[in-house]
Write a protein that holds these residues in place. Structure first.
Motif, PDB file in Angstrom:
ATOM      1  N   ILE A   1      -1.968  -1.480  -3.728  1.00 45.88           N
ATOM      2  CA  ILE A   1      -2.930  -0.383  -3.613  1.00 45.88           C
ATOM      3  C   ILE A   1      -2.157   0.923  -3.745  1.00 45.88           C
ATOM      4  O   ILE A   1      -1.193   1.160  -3.009  1.00 45.88           O
ATOM      5  CB  ILE A   1      -3.678  -0.429  -2.270  1.00 45.88           C
ATOM      6  CG1 ILE A   1      -4.465  -1.741  -2.144  1.00 45.88           C
ATOM      7  CG2 ILE A   1      -4.614   0.772  -2.126  1.00 45.88           C
ATOM      8  CD1 ILE A   1      -5.068  -1.962  -0.767  1.00 45.88           C
TER       9      ILE A   1
ATOM     10  N   LEU B   1      -5.196  -1.741  -7.246  1.00 47.04           N
ATOM     11  CA  LEU B   1      -6.335  -0.866  -6.958  1.00 47.04           C
ATOM     12  C   LEU B   1      -5.805   0.550  -6.862  1.00 47.04           C
ATOM     13  O   LEU B   1      -4.907   0.833  -6.072  1.00 47.04           O
ATOM     14  CB  LEU B   1      -7.010  -1.271  -5.640  1.00 47.04           C
ATOM     15  CG  LEU B   1      -8.005  -0.261  -5.057  1.00 47.04           C
ATOM     16  CD1 LEU B   1      -9.192  -0.048  -5.993  1.00 47.04           C
ATOM     17  CD2 LEU B   1      -8.480  -0.701  -3.668  1.00 47.04           C
TER      18      LEU B   1
ATOM     19  N   ARG C   1     -14.381   0.428  -0.079  1.00 48.36           N
ATOM     20  CA  ARG C   1     -13.709  -0.095  -1.274  1.00 48.36           C
ATOM     21  C   ARG C   1     -12.529  -0.980  -0.884  1.00 48.36           C
ATOM     22  O   ARG C   1     -12.290  -2.023  -1.514  1.00 48.36           O
ATOM     23  CB  ARG C   1     -13.222   1.059  -2.168  1.00 48.36           C
ATOM     24  CG  ARG C   1     -12.590   0.593  -3.481  1.00 48.36           C
ATOM     25  CD  ARG C   1     -13.633  -0.022  -4.389  1.00 48.36           C
ATOM     26  NE  ARG C   1     -13.060  -0.671  -5.576  1.00 48.36           N
ATOM     27  CZ  ARG C   1     -12.767  -1.963  -5.650  1.00 48.36           C
ATOM     28  NH1 ARG C   1     -12.973  -2.761  -4.596  1.00 48.36           N
ATOM     29  NH2 ARG C   1     -12.283  -2.478  -6.758  1.00 48.36           N
ATOM     30  N   LEU C   2     -11.765  -0.590   0.126  1.00 50.35           N
ATOM     31  CA  LEU C   2     -10.641  -1.406   0.583  1.00 50.35           C
ATOM     32  C   LEU C   2     -11.125  -2.756   1.101  1.00 50.35           C
ATOM     33  O   LEU C   2     -10.534  -3.798   0.797  1.00 50.35           O
ATOM     34  CB  LEU C   2      -9.859  -0.675   1.675  1.00 50.35           C
ATOM     35  CG  LEU C   2      -9.039   0.546   1.259  1.00 50.35           C
ATOM     36  CD1 LEU C   2      -8.401   1.187   2.481  1.00 50.35           C
ATOM     37  CD2 LEU C   2      -7.979   0.179   0.231  1.00 50.35           C
TER      38      LEU C   2
ATOM     39  N   ALA D   1      -1.073  -8.152  -3.785  1.00 46.91           N
ATOM     40  CA  ALA D   1      -1.747  -7.087  -4.529  1.00 46.91           C
ATOM     41  C   ALA D   1      -1.049  -5.769  -4.229  1.00 46.91           C
ATOM     42  O   ALA D   1      -0.165  -5.698  -3.359  1.00 46.91           O
ATOM     43  CB  ALA D   1      -3.225  -7.009  -4.166  1.00 46.91           C
TER      44      ALA D   1
ATOM     45  N   GLN E   1     -13.883  -4.349   0.331  1.00 50.27           N
ATOM     46  CA  GLN E   1     -14.363  -5.146  -0.792  1.00 50.27           C
ATOM     47  C   GLN E   1     -13.197  -5.760  -1.561  1.00 50.27           C
ATOM     48  O   GLN E   1     -13.220  -6.946  -1.924  1.00 50.27           O
ATOM     49  CB  GLN E   1     -15.207  -4.256  -1.720  1.00 50.27           C
ATOM     50  CG  GLN E   1     -15.672  -4.925  -3.006  1.00 50.27           C
ATOM     51  CD  GLN E   1     -16.758  -5.944  -2.780  1.00 50.27           C
ATOM     52  OE1 GLN E   1     -17.391  -5.962  -1.725  1.00 50.27           O
ATOM     53  NE2 GLN E   1     -16.986  -6.813  -3.750  1.00 50.27           N
ATOM     54  N   PHE E   2     -12.163  -4.972  -1.787  1.00 53.51           N
ATOM     55  CA  PHE E   2     -10.992  -5.432  -2.535  1.00 53.51           C
ATOM     56  C   PHE E   2     -10.274  -6.561  -1.796  1.00 53.51           C
ATOM     57  O   PHE E   2      -9.980  -7.610  -2.371  1.00 53.51           O
ATOM     58  CB  PHE E   2     -10.052  -4.261  -2.774  1.00 53.51           C
ATOM     59  CG  PHE E   2      -8.783  -4.608  -3.504  1.00 53.51           C
ATOM     60  CD1 PHE E   2      -8.822  -5.151  -4.780  1.00 53.51           C
ATOM     61  CD2 PHE E   2      -7.541  -4.396  -2.926  1.00 53.51           C
ATOM     62  CE1 PHE E   2      -7.655  -5.470  -5.459  1.00 53.51           C
ATOM     63  CE2 PHE E   2      -6.362  -4.707  -3.599  1.00 53.51           C
ATOM     64  CZ  PHE E   2      -6.427  -5.244  -4.867  1.00 53.51           C
TER      65      PHE E   2
ATOM     66  N   TYR F   1       0.861  -1.185   0.000  1.00 52.31           N
ATOM     67  CA  TYR F   1       0.000   0.000   0.000  1.00 52.31           C
ATOM     68  C   TYR F   1       0.901   1.239   0.000  1.00 52.31           C
ATOM     69  O   TYR F   1       1.659   1.454   0.933  1.00 52.31           O
ATOM     70  CB  TYR F   1      -0.897  -0.008   1.240  1.00 52.31           C
ATOM     71  CG  TYR F   1      -1.977   1.068   1.272  1.00 52.31           C
ATOM     72  CD1 TYR F   1      -1.654   2.419   1.247  1.00 52.31           C
ATOM     73  CD2 TYR F   1      -3.315   0.723   1.338  1.00 52.31           C
ATOM     74  CE1 TYR F   1      -2.635   3.400   1.275  1.00 52.31           C
ATOM     75  CE2 TYR F   1      -4.312   1.692   1.368  1.00 52.31           C
ATOM     76  CZ  TYR F   1      -3.965   3.022   1.338  1.00 52.31           C
ATOM     77  OH  TYR F   1      -4.935   3.989   1.365  1.00 52.31           O
TER      78      TYR F   1
ATOM     79  N   VAL G   1      -8.055  -3.384 -11.017  1.00 49.34           N
ATOM     80  CA  VAL G   1      -9.444  -3.607 -10.645  1.00 49.34           C
ATOM     81  C   VAL G   1     -10.184  -2.274 -10.728  1.00 49.34           C
ATOM     82  O   VAL G   1      -9.598  -1.236 -11.031  1.00 49.34           O
ATOM     83  CB  VAL G   1      -9.548  -4.199  -9.227  1.00 49.34           C
ATOM     84  CG1 VAL G   1      -8.803  -5.524  -9.152  1.00 49.34           C
ATOM     85  CG2 VAL G   1      -9.003  -3.220  -8.186  1.00 49.34           C
ATOM     86  N   GLU G   2     -11.484  -2.311 -10.453  1.00 53.65           N
ATOM     87  CA  GLU G   2     -12.285  -1.085 -10.489  1.00 53.65           C
ATOM     88  C   GLU G   2     -11.676  -0.048  -9.546  1.00 53.65           C
ATOM     89  O   GLU G   2     -11.521  -0.292  -8.350  1.00 53.65           O
ATOM     90  CB  GLU G   2     -13.717  -1.387 -10.059  1.00 53.65           C
ATOM     91  CG  GLU G   2     -14.668  -0.212 -10.175  1.00 53.65           C
ATOM     92  CD  GLU G   2     -14.955   0.189 -11.611  1.00 53.65           C
ATOM     93  OE1 GLU G   2     -15.319   1.357 -11.829  1.00 53.65           O
ATOM     94  OE2 GLU G   2     -14.799  -0.661 -12.513  1.00 53.65           O
TER      95      GLU G   2
ATOM     96  N   GLU H   1     -12.257  -9.569  -3.593  1.00 52.05           N
ATOM     97  CA  GLU H   1     -11.711  -9.562  -4.940  1.00 52.05           C
ATOM     98  C   GLU H   1     -10.363 -10.255  -5.070  1.00 52.05           C
ATOM     99  O   GLU H   1      -9.936 -10.603  -6.171  1.00 52.05           O
ATOM    100  CB  GLU H   1     -11.611  -8.121  -5.468  1.00 52.05           C
ATOM    101  CG  GLU H   1     -12.958  -7.439  -5.584  1.00 52.05           C
ATOM    102  CD  GLU H   1     -12.850  -5.993  -6.037  1.00 52.05           C
ATOM    103  OE1 GLU H   1     -11.844  -5.636  -6.680  1.00 52.05           O
ATOM    104  OE2 GLU H   1     -13.762  -5.202  -5.725  1.00 52.05           O
ATOM    105  N   LEU H   2      -9.667 -10.430  -3.959  1.00 46.39           N
ATOM    106  CA  LEU H   2      -8.383 -11.126  -3.997  1.00 46.39           C
ATOM    107  C   LEU H   2      -8.607 -12.630  -3.831  1.00 46.39           C
ATOM    108  O   LEU H   2      -9.595 -13.056  -3.240  1.00 46.39           O
ATOM    109  CB  LEU H   2      -7.446 -10.616  -2.902  1.00 46.39           C
ATOM    110  CG  LEU H   2      -7.016  -9.151  -3.031  1.00 46.39           C
ATOM    111  CD1 LEU H   2      -6.065  -8.787  -1.910  1.00 46.39           C
ATOM    112  CD2 LEU H   2      -6.362  -8.894  -4.383  1.00 46.39           C
TER     113      LEU H   2
END
Length: 288
Positions: free
Chosen positions: A192, A230, A278-279, A190, A281-282, A170, A256-257, A286-287
């Motif tokens: 961010i 993200l 959003r964090l 991932a 959800q990701f 991040y 991603v979105e 989503e991961l």
């Protein structure tokens, strides 16, 4: 980020250019330290002491739960690291955020935010101070911040036995620079990117359309090798224009979105409810 003076412009376009000098002028504003890291009587454990300027928002018990220590980088600087273990009762994620904070703050000022974010997201957070920030030795330079994050990354893996696929990098503002550089070289769960910049020149001179050999923080050249990503950016960012976040997003091979926070500036995205939503959800949905 700071604006460039006439002498800085002369150094920028001299022959050869002075990218390290411009980098320090553009980006690095270390605050007066808001904390200290001191070894205990055994010398095996470090204690965190926060000043009033850190604005700690929790209890002494929660402060004592923060683990801090120093690690030496490949460039010889000892940098301060902080581990925030998630203590929330909600389902805890297997992920740890390796958080590279923005400019003009240090770990002391970020500590309360880390505790709150850890609880709200159900993740552990591991962070560090750049060379010359807080209790970290040395001076902030482009090369040093790359070495700083790599030392933090390796320390997180070895000290806490966290596998790369469970690490989410991040980066916020200037912190997106070392984040992208590390993500280009190492596999991770991932990435961010919060208010990212394309490059130093593109911040100082918004009309810059190409990359130059003397540019600093050339994230736009590295982002095509980073995935998954993200991107978060405020549409009214007064420091790093929204166009930077948009261009970074468009260059990501597997983004991603994104989260475009309407009306948000550079330092207030965290105050909007959609930020944590959003964090969460990701990270949780989503991961893999």
């Amino acid at each position: 980020m700071a604006t460039l003076s006439f002498p800085d412009l002369c150094r920028l376009f001299c022959c050869p250019p002075c990218p390290a000098h411009i980098a320090s002028k553009l980006a690095f504003i270390p605050p007066d330290p808001t904390y200290s890291v001191m070894p205990d009587e055994t010398g095996n454990k470090y204690m965190l002491h926060l000043t009033d300027r850190a604005e700690w928002q929790y209890s002494e018990r929660e402060q004592q739960a923060l683990e801090v220590f120093l690690v030496r980088t490949s460039r010889g600087n000892r940098v301060a690291c902080m581990h925030v273990k998630c203590t929330t009762t909600v389902p805890v994620s297997k992920y740890t955020l390796l958080f590279s904070h923005g400019n003009a703050v240090d770990l002391g000022q970020m500590s309360s935010f880390y505790v709150g974010l850890s609880a709200r997201l159900g993740v552990n957070i591991f962070s560090y101070d750049y060379s010359g920030y807080g209790a970290s030795a040395g001076h902030p330079t482009e090369k040093n911040i790359y070495a700083d994050i790599e030392a933090a990354f390796q320390s997180l893996r070895q000290r806490y036995s966290v596998s790369p696929e469970h690490i989410i990098l991040y980066g916020q503002s200037i912190g997106t620079v070392p984040t992208i550089d590390l993500a280009k070289k190492y596999e991770c769960g991932a990435v961010i990117l919060h208010s990212p910049l394309l490059s130093g020149l593109r911040v100082a001179f918004p009309d810059t359309k190409r990359s130059w050999c003397f540019d600093v923080f050339p994230s736009i050249e590295k982002i095509p090798k980073v995935t998954p990503v993200l991107v978060i950016h405020g549409t009214e960012d007064e420091v790093i224009d929204f166009s930077h976040g948009l261009a970074i997003y468009e260059q990501c091979p597997r983004a991603v979105e994104p989260l475009w926070v309407e009306g948000a500036g550079h330092n207030d995205i965290e105050l909007y409810s959609q930020y944590v939503e959003r964090l969460r959800q990701f990270i949780h949905n989503e991961l893999p």
